[in-house]
Every structure is written in structure tokens, then in C-alpha cells.
Scaffold this motif. Structure first.
Motif, PDB file in Angstrom:
ATOM      1  N   ILE A 205      70.005 163.643  29.166  1.00 19.37           N
ATOM      2  CA  ILE A 205      68.680 163.496  29.459  1.00 19.37           C
ATOM      3  C   ILE A 205      68.675 161.877  30.185  1.00 19.37           C
ATOM      4  N   GLU A 206      68.358 161.845  31.347  1.00 20.92           N
ATOM      5  CA  GLU A 206      67.812 160.678  31.798  1.00 20.92           C
ATOM      6  C   GLU A 206      66.233 160.372  32.457  1.00 20.92           C
ATOM      7  N   ARG A 207      66.040 159.603  31.524  1.00 19.63           N
ATOM      8  CA  ARG A 207      64.733 159.028  31.584  1.00 19.63           C
ATOM      9  C   ARG A 207      64.071 158.219  32.881  1.00 19.63           C
ATOM     10  N   SER A 208      65.240 157.539  33.343  1.00 16.85           N
ATOM     11  CA  SER A 208      64.870 156.638  34.579  1.00 16.85           C
ATOM     12  C   SER A 208      65.069 157.432  35.789  1.00 16.85           C
TER      13      SER A 208
ATOM     14  N   PHE B 187      59.858 162.476  22.172  1.00 16.31           N
ATOM     15  CA  PHE B 187      59.590 162.950  23.305  1.00 16.31           C
ATOM     16  C   PHE B 187      57.950 163.695  23.323  1.00 16.31           C
TER      17      PHE B 187
ATOM     18  N   GLU C 148      55.866 165.565  29.221  1.00 14.92           N
ATOM     19  CA  GLU C 148      56.604 164.412  29.627  1.00 14.92           C
ATOM     20  C   GLU C 148      57.621 164.858  30.719  1.00 14.92           C
ATOM     21  N   LYS C 149      57.741 164.104  31.924  1.00 15.73           N
ATOM     22  CA  LYS C 149      58.693 164.521  32.895  1.00 15.73           C
ATOM     23  C   LYS C 149      60.067 163.881  32.649  1.00 15.73           C
ATOM     24  N   LEU C 150      61.156 164.689  32.941  1.00 16.24           N
ATOM     25  CA  LEU C 150      62.586 164.335  32.421  1.00 16.24           C
ATOM     26  C   LEU C 150      63.478 164.609  33.768  1.00 16.24           C
ATOM     27  N   THR C 151      64.574 163.919  33.687  1.00 17.23           N
ATOM     28  CA  THR C 151      65.653 164.417  34.829  1.00 17.23           C
ATOM     29  C   THR C 151      66.803 164.822  33.843  1.00 17.23           C
TER      30      THR C 151
END
Length: 337
Positions: free
Chosen positions: A265-268, A315, A319-322
Motif C-alpha cells: 500500500i502506498e498512501r502517497s 484505514f 479512503e483512496k489508496l494506491t
């Protein structure tokens, strides 16, 4: 390597129901072999065919090279441990264990001595004078094992023997069963619908569905390299990726399997070079102690389950996640079903 049990195009029909449908299988001597599948998949019927409680409608079965069809259970060098243990409540533990030897006509002194040895094998020395009602569930399970082992079978059949135990005791008995099998060197054939049991104990696993074997392999093969969507879905928890999704995320346009714990998971929003990726929205959050299970969905509606480590914090729904993962983590399946 000697073959302990061999199925050659074996079928067992009950009217129009094909409980076992053209199964071919070889189990090696000294192997801990698990049969895994949902209820009604044919695994228990296969066990009963080995035991002699059922006869094949067609095909051929051998036990250590000897033809098994038509041979009654008491003439086969196999023993079965059932889920309900089937202990005689009016008999002592020692007499329960020695029962099979009594039926064979072994004199009392000799059968009692062998029963004591069997109880020692399963860590119950000195319990011979008790009744089954005076034992815990785990102890009764050990008595059932001792009763099966006292006859020195070449193949031990276990029909979901841990199903009646609570989680902690079941995990303890998994370790003890595996250790016992290794020490004795007996072929164990273990039927279960619990994937954790099969993966943690077995040398090899056969996955059953609709009376057929759909895959046979080591626990690692089954988990990491499922051959079909059914195996990927049934064993553990996997994301089955459609050809369109796989292509859109940077992979081959093939049906593929991706385990939740392989996804980062990369929140940025940044994506490391060479990774496959997808942007998702969190739909549900399931806290599980060591990690958090996330049910997510992509813009095109594809679902992805992710196992996030606790170090990433909390979380929230919506929420949007990459997400990103290595192409090596994706297993392309041989066939869809």
C-alpha cells in the motif's frame, strides 16, 4: 519409492450421483497426505474406499501393491480414526485401545501390554484405568489414535479427527499428529475441509471438487501456484484477476492469482518502478490483530483484498489508496476452472 495407496481411474456412484469421478492418485509409503475440499467433494468417499467401507463402481485400488476391491475392512492393513472417536463408554481406556487386538484373539496380557505401549506413544501413560467420560476432548482424540495404532497399520486414515476440538487444542494436536507421523513413519491419509490443517501438516495435498481431483502438490505449490480459479478461491484467500484487469494493471491478459499479503500500500500515490498497480477505494476494514484486512474496489469495479501490516496504522471506509505488487507475485493459472 514404494506406493502405499494407488487409485487407478476410480469412480463411486450412488445412483446418478458421482461421489468419486475417475480419480487417479498415488500416495507414497511414509507420506502425510491430505485430501482437502468442500463438503460433498468426494474426499471422504475416497477415504472410505481405502478403508473398505465402500467399493468402487469402476476402476482399481491397490494398497501396497495388493488389490483392494472385494477385500473386507478387517483384512486390510489400515485403520481409521473418526471425528467422533467412537470410543466405548462402558470400557476403560486400556480396553478401548486393546479392543482390536481382542477381536483378533490376542491373549489379554499381551494385548494389555501393547495397549500400554500405544498409550505411551500418544502421551497418555497411566490413563488406562480411566473411562472415556473422565477425559478431555484432546485426550479422547489421543485414545482413538492409540486404538488405531495398536494394530500397527501400514496406513492410518484420519477422517477430520480434529473437527470437534477448540481452536487452541486443534493447533496443538496438529503439531502432535505431525510429530507422531514422522516418528512412526506410517502413511497418514488425512481428510479435512480446513485449509490451515492441510497446509501445515501434509507433505502433499489433493484438492477435491465435484468428485474429481483438481490439483495435487506440496502445500507451497497449492498455495502459491493454484492451477484453477477454484483452487485459488478455496485455499486461503486469493484475488482472482481477470485477463482485462491483469492487462490494465501492467500484466499479461490471462486469468491470474494474487495473494492479499503480496500487495503493498502506498498512501502517497507513488509507484515504485517495475511494479504492477491499481488505484482503489476501501469498502470494508477488518482488524485482525497482527494486520488489517481491507476489502477494496477499483474504478472499474474489480475487487481486491489486501492484508495491511499494523505498522501502517488505521484505514477508513471510502479512503483512496494506491496498491502495487511485483509481477513475480502474480501466478498465471493454467485454466480458469
Amino acid at each position: 519409492m514404494t506406493t502405499a495407496v494407488s487409485f487407478q481411474h476410480v469412480s463411486r456412484h450412488f445412483g446418478t450421483v458421482r461421489a468419486v469421478d475417475d480419480v487417479s492418485l498415488d500416495i507414497a509409503e511414509g507420506e502425510f497426505f491430505a485430501m482437502l475440499g468442500p463438503s460433498g467433494s468426494g474426499k471422504t468417499t475416497c477415504l472410505r474406499l481405502i478403508a473398505g467401507f465402500e467399493q468402487p463402481s469402476s476402476g482399481h485400488i491397490e494398497i501396497f501393491g495388493a488389490t483392494a476391491e472385494g477385500v473386507p475392512p478387517y483384512r486390510r492393513n489400515v485403520n481409521t480414526v473418526f471425528q467422533d472417536y467412537a470410543l466405548f463408554p462402558h470400557m476403560t481406556v486400556l480396553d478401548n485401545v486393546a479392543y482390536g487386538l481382542m477381536v483378533k484373539g490376542v491373549d489379554k496380557a499381551k494385548r494389555d501390554a501393547k495397549a500400554e505401549e500405544a498409550l505411551a506413544l500418544v502421551a497418555l501413560p497411566g490413563f488406562g484405568g480411566r473411562r472415556p467420560s473422565q477425559l478431555s476432548g484432546g485426550q479422547r482424540q489421543r485414545v482413538a489414535l492409540a486404538r488405531a495404532l495398536v494394530n500397527q497399520p501400514k496406513v492410518l486414515l484420519l477422517d477430520e479427527p480434529l473437527g470437534a476440538l477448540d481452536l487452541k487444542l486443534r493447533e496443538q494436536m496438529q503439531v502432535e499428529l505431525k510429530t507422531l507421523q514422522r516418528n512412526l513413519g506410517i502413511t497418514f491419509v488425512f481428510v479435512t475441509h480446513d485449509q490451515g490443517e492441510a497446509l501445515s501438516m501434509a507433505d502433499r495435498v489433493a484438492i477435491f471438487n465435484d468428485g474429481k481431483i483438481v490439483q495435487v502438490g506440496t502445500p507451497e505449490d497449492i498455495y502459491e501456484r493454484p492451477e484453477t480459479r477454484f483452487v485459488a478461491d478455496f485455499v486461503g484467500s486469493s484475488n482472482v484477476l481477470s485477463p482485462d484487469f491483469s492487462k490494465a494493471s501492467g500484466g499479461a491478459a490471462r486469468w491470474s492469482s494474487l495473494r492479499p499479503e503480496k500487495i503493498a500500500i502506498e498512501r502517497s500515490g507513488a509507484i515504485p518502478a517495475g511494479m504492477m498497480s491499481a488505484v482503489v477505494t476501501v469498502r470494508a476494514v477488518h482488524y485482525q490483530g497482527a494486520g488489517t484486512r481491507l476489502n477494496t474496489v477499483t474504478v472499474d469495479g474489480s475487487a481486491l483484498n489486501v492484508m495491511a501490516p499494523s505498522s501502517l496504522g488505521r484505514f477508513a471506509d471510502g479512503e483512496k489508496l494506491t496498491l502495487h505488487w511485483s509481477p513475480e507475485s502474480v501466478h498465471v493459472m493454467g485454466r480458469e476452472r
